[in-house]
Write a protein that holds these residues in place. Structure first.
Motif, mmCIF file in Angstrom:
data_model
loop_
_atom_site.group_PDB
_atom_site.id
_atom_site.type_symbol
_atom_site.label_atom_id
_atom_site.label_comp_id
_atom_site.label_asym_id
_atom_site.label_seq_id
_atom_site.Cartn_x
_atom_site.Cartn_y
_atom_site.Cartn_z
ATOM 1 N N MET A 17 52.050 58.984 75.641
ATOM 2 C CA MET A 17 52.454 58.960 74.388
ATOM 3 C C MET A 17 51.565 58.958 73.042
ATOM 4 N N ALA A 18 52.914 59.558 72.215
ATOM 5 C CA ALA A 18 51.573 59.698 70.860
ATOM 6 C C ALA A 18 50.516 59.169 70.630
ATOM 7 N N PRO A 19 49.390 58.958 69.162
ATOM 8 C CA PRO A 19 48.881 57.923 69.115
ATOM 9 C C PRO A 19 48.988 56.829 68.807
ATOM 10 N N GLU A 20 50.537 57.177 67.427
ATOM 11 C CA GLU A 20 51.141 56.350 66.383
ATOM 12 C C GLU A 20 52.303 54.944 67.532
ATOM 13 N N GLU A 21 52.377 56.418 68.093
ATOM 14 C CA GLU A 21 53.304 55.279 69.206
ATOM 15 C C GLU A 21 52.815 54.890 70.447
ATOM 16 N N THR A 22 51.670 53.850 69.995
ATOM 17 C CA THR A 22 51.393 53.318 71.023
ATOM 18 C C THR A 22 51.029 51.992 70.256
ATOM 19 N N LEU A 23 50.885 52.239 68.875
ATOM 20 C CA LEU A 23 50.559 50.626 68.333
ATOM 21 C C LEU A 23 52.114 49.675 68.155
ATOM 22 N N LYS A 24 53.223 50.408 68.637
ATOM 23 C CA LYS A 24 53.969 49.724 69.037
ATOM 24 C C LYS A 24 54.027 48.579 69.762
#
Length: 192
Positions: free
Chosen positions: A165-172
């Motif tokens: 996953m893209a790093p910012e996607e993991t925050l979800k």
């Protein structure tokens, strides 16, 4: 005549207000008894936080990173439940949770409030009803800073930093969970 402490005076004032709200006699307020109902450590959210510690990943250098170190606490959330008897058949349920914290998560302290009342439909039976609500006690997972080399450093979900996953996607997928906030019990007991 002895001097009254501030906490004793506050307890009496609170008891008088409670009695007024439920229609009990003020005389009863001066004879309130508080009893310990339960003390325990751990909760479903504590278990969930511990479960986040399963697994790990391998760094580019080949070193293994275990999640376990991030999701354990030196103090597990402790809950204390009490009841203050207002009348023979009515009481105020109250208590607290201490909360807990690990390197990558936090469970907030909590406050429990409620009431218990009972009636006797017949001499050998009891019908009781209680309602409690919990304020606070939320589980919040913290993010990590991950270095992706030439791509830069990003804030990520620690458990998903090595995923596709893209790093910012993991925050979800960071855990933000509330405890069960309301409990309603209805109990009918007959003795023979």
């Amino acid at each position: 005549m002895g001097e009254k402490s501030g906490s004793r005076l506050s307890s009496c004032t609170m008891a008088l207000v409670s009695c007024a709200l439920i229609g009990a006699s003020p005389v009863v307020a001066q004879e309130l008894t508080t009893s310990l109902v339960d003390v325990h450590q751990g909760s479903p959210l504590s278990d969930r936080a511990r479960g986040l510690g399963n697994g790990g990943y391998e760094l580019q250098s080949g070193n293994r990173v275990s999640f376990n170190q991030w999701y354990r606490a030196s103090w597990v959330d402790m809950h204390v439940d009490l009841i203050t008897q207002i009348t023979q058949d009515t009481g105020i349920l109250w208590g607290f949770g201490t909360g807990e914290q690990g390197e990558k998560y936090r469970i907030e302290p909590s406050l429990k409030l409620g009431f218990l009342t009972q009636m006797h439909p017949s001499p050998n039976s009891t019908l009781s009803l209680s309602l409690t609500t919990v304020i606070g006690g939320k589980l919040t997972e913290k993010s990590c800073q991950a270095d992706y080399g030439d791509l830069g450093t990003y804030s990520v979900n620690c458990r998903l930093a090595a995923s596709q996953m893209a790093p910012e996607e993991t925050l979800k997928y960071l855990v933000n969970a509330k405890p069960e906030s309301q409990h309603l019990w209805l109990n009918y007991r007959v003795t023979f």
